[in-house]
Scaffold this motif. Structure first.
Motif, PDB file in Angstrom:
ATOM      1  N   ASN A 182       0.825  -1.216   0.000  1.00 21.70           N
ATOM      2  CA  ASN A 182       0.000   0.000   0.000  1.00 21.70           C
ATOM      3  C   ASN A 182       0.855   1.259   0.000  1.00 21.70           C
ATOM      4  N   ILE A 183       2.012   1.162   0.665  1.00 23.08           N
ATOM      5  CA  ILE A 183       2.919   2.314   0.692  1.00 23.08           C
ATOM      6  C   ILE A 183       3.409   2.626  -0.719  1.00 23.08           C
ATOM      7  N   MET A 184       3.657   1.582  -1.491  1.00 25.57           N
ATOM      8  CA  MET A 184       4.101   1.769  -2.870  1.00 25.57           C
ATOM      9  C   MET A 184       3.037   2.504  -3.684  1.00 25.57           C
ATOM     10  N   TYR A 185       1.789   2.056  -3.540  1.00 28.87           N
ATOM     11  CA  TYR A 185       0.689   2.693  -4.279  1.00 28.87           C
ATOM     12  C   TYR A 185       0.521   4.151  -3.856  1.00 28.87           C
ATOM     13  N   TRP A 186       0.597   4.393  -2.551  1.00 29.05           N
ATOM     14  CA  TRP A 186       0.466   5.752  -2.045  1.00 29.05           C
ATOM     15  C   TRP A 186       1.610   6.645  -2.543  1.00 29.05           C
TER      16      TRP A 186
END
Length: 318
Positions: free
Chosen positions: A4-8
Motif C-alpha cells: 500500500n505504501i508503494m501505491y500511495w
C-alpha cells in the motif's frame, strides 16, 4: 513489505507533479526559459523553439516530497539515492541555465560536464565504501558473482557516467524519456521489493509517479521539456538503483532503450570519422526514424513498447 505504501507513493508523487506543472510552467514562460533548438536537427522540431524547459524541476519536487514522506529508514541508501539524483540534476540545471541565459543550444562544455559528473560519481563511491558495500559483481544469466575489489568502484563510475549520458541523449522527443524511465523504474521497483529493499523500492515508486505526472505536460505536443535538469537526474537515480540492488549488468537490458540510443551515437561518430559515411540519417537513433518518415508520436510509442519488452526480459532473467 507493505505494498500500500508503494501505491500511495506513486499516487502522491503523481498528484504533486500534476499540481506543480500548471504552477511552474507559466513561471518558466514568463522568465523566457525557452528551449533552444539545433538548426541541424529535424526541421519539424524548429516549431518547438521557445517551449519552456527545465521542467525537470517539477519531477524533482514531486519525487523529493513523496520519497521523504514515505521513506522512514533514512539510512545510507536514502542519501546515495538523493545525492545521485540531485547531484547529476544540479549539473543538468547549470547546463540548462547557461543555454537559456546565453541563448545557445550548448550549455556547459563537455569537459565541465564530465568533471561535475566525475565528482558526483566519486562521492557516491565514497559513500558506498563507508557502508561496507559488497564489491562483488553479479553475472545474471550465469548466476555467479566476481569480487572486483577496488576495480568495482571504477566500474561504478562507468555505470553512473554511462547511464546519465545515455538517458540525456534519449531526451530528444516529447514524452520519450518520461515513458521509458517510468517503465525502467517499474522493473527496478519489482526487483527492490523482491530484495526487500524498502528504501530503494519507495524511491522507484516516487520516481514513477513523478515522471508519469510530468508526462501529462510532456506528451506530444509538449507544453514543457524536462531539459538536462530532468534527464541527468533520472539517469543518476536509475544508475543508483541498479547499483544498490546489485543489478548493474541487468541495467543494460532493463534500460536497453537508453543503451541503444547511446550506441547509435557512438557508431555514428566512429563511422563518420573513419569512413566519412553515416550509418544513420541522424543520431541518436530516434531522429533516424523521424527522418525516415515516422511521426514523432509513432517513434515514441514504439520506443515505449521496446522499453516494456526489455524490462520484461530483464525481470525474467532476474
Amino acid at each position: 513489505m507493505d505494498y500500500n505504501i508503494m501505491y500511495w507513493t506513486i499516487g502522491v508523487s503523481f498528484v504533486l507533479a500534476l499540481i506543480t506543472g500548471p504552477l511552474f510552467i507559466p513561471i518558466l514562460r514568463r522568465l523566457k526559459f525557452g528551449q533552444q533548438i539545433r538548426t541541424e536537427g529535424p526541421q519539424g522540431h524548429l516549431k518547438k523553439k521557445g517551449t519552456p524547459t527545465m521542467g525537470g524541476i517539477i519531477i524533482l519536487l514531486a519525487l523529493s516530497i513523496s520519497f521523504y514522506r514515505f521513506s522512514d529508514h533514512f539510512g545510507m541508501e536514502f542519501y546515495i539515492l538523493i545525492i545521485s539524483t540531485f547531484g547529476f540534476g544540479l549539473i543538468g540545471f547549470l547546463d540548462d541555465y547557461i543555454k537559456i541565459v546565453f541563448k545557445r543550444s550548448m550549455g556547459l562544455s563537455a569537459k565541465q560536464k564530465l568533471l561535475g559528473q566525475l565528482f558526483v560519481s566519486i562521492l557516491i563511491c565514497v559513500l558506498l565504501s563507508s557502508m561496507d558495500f559488497s564489491t562483488a559483481l553479479h553475472i545474471p544469466i550465469a548466476d555467479i558473482s566476481i569480487n572486483l575489489s577496488w576495480f568495482y568502484y571504477l566500474f561504478i563510475i562507468i555505470v553512473l557516467l554511462g547511464t546519465t549520458n545515455a538517458v540525456n541523449l534519449t531526451d530528444g522527443l516529447d514524452g520519450l524519456v518520461s515513458g521509458t524511465s517510468a517503465i525502467a523504474f517499474g522493473a527496478f521497483a519489482i526487483i527492490s521489493m523482491m530484495n526487500t529493499q524498502f528504501e530503494t523500492a519507495v524511491f522507484c515508486a516516487a520516481m514513477i509517479g513523478a515522471v508519469l505526472g510530468f508526462l501529462v505536460f510532456n506528451a506530444h505536443p509538449a507544453k514543457v521539456f524536462m531539459g538536462d535538469t530532468g534527464s541527468l537526474s533520472i539517469g543518476g537515480g536509475l544508475a543508483a538503483v541498479a547499483i544498490l540492488t546489485k543489478t548493474e549488468l541487468l541495467l543494460v537490458v532493463i534500460g536497453g532503450v537508453f543503451v541503444i540510443e547511446n550506441l547509435s551515437v557512438i557508431i555514428q561518430v566512429i563511422s563518420f570519422k573513419t569512413t566519412g559515411k553515416r550509418v544513420f540519417k541522424m543520431s541518436p537513433i530516434h531522429h533516424h526514424f523521424e527522418l525516415s518518415g515516422w511521426s514523432e508520436w509513432r517513434v515514441v510509442i514504439s520506443f515505449w513498447l521496446a522499453g516494456l519488452m526489455l524490462a520484461g526480459i530483464g525481470l525474467y532473467i532476474y
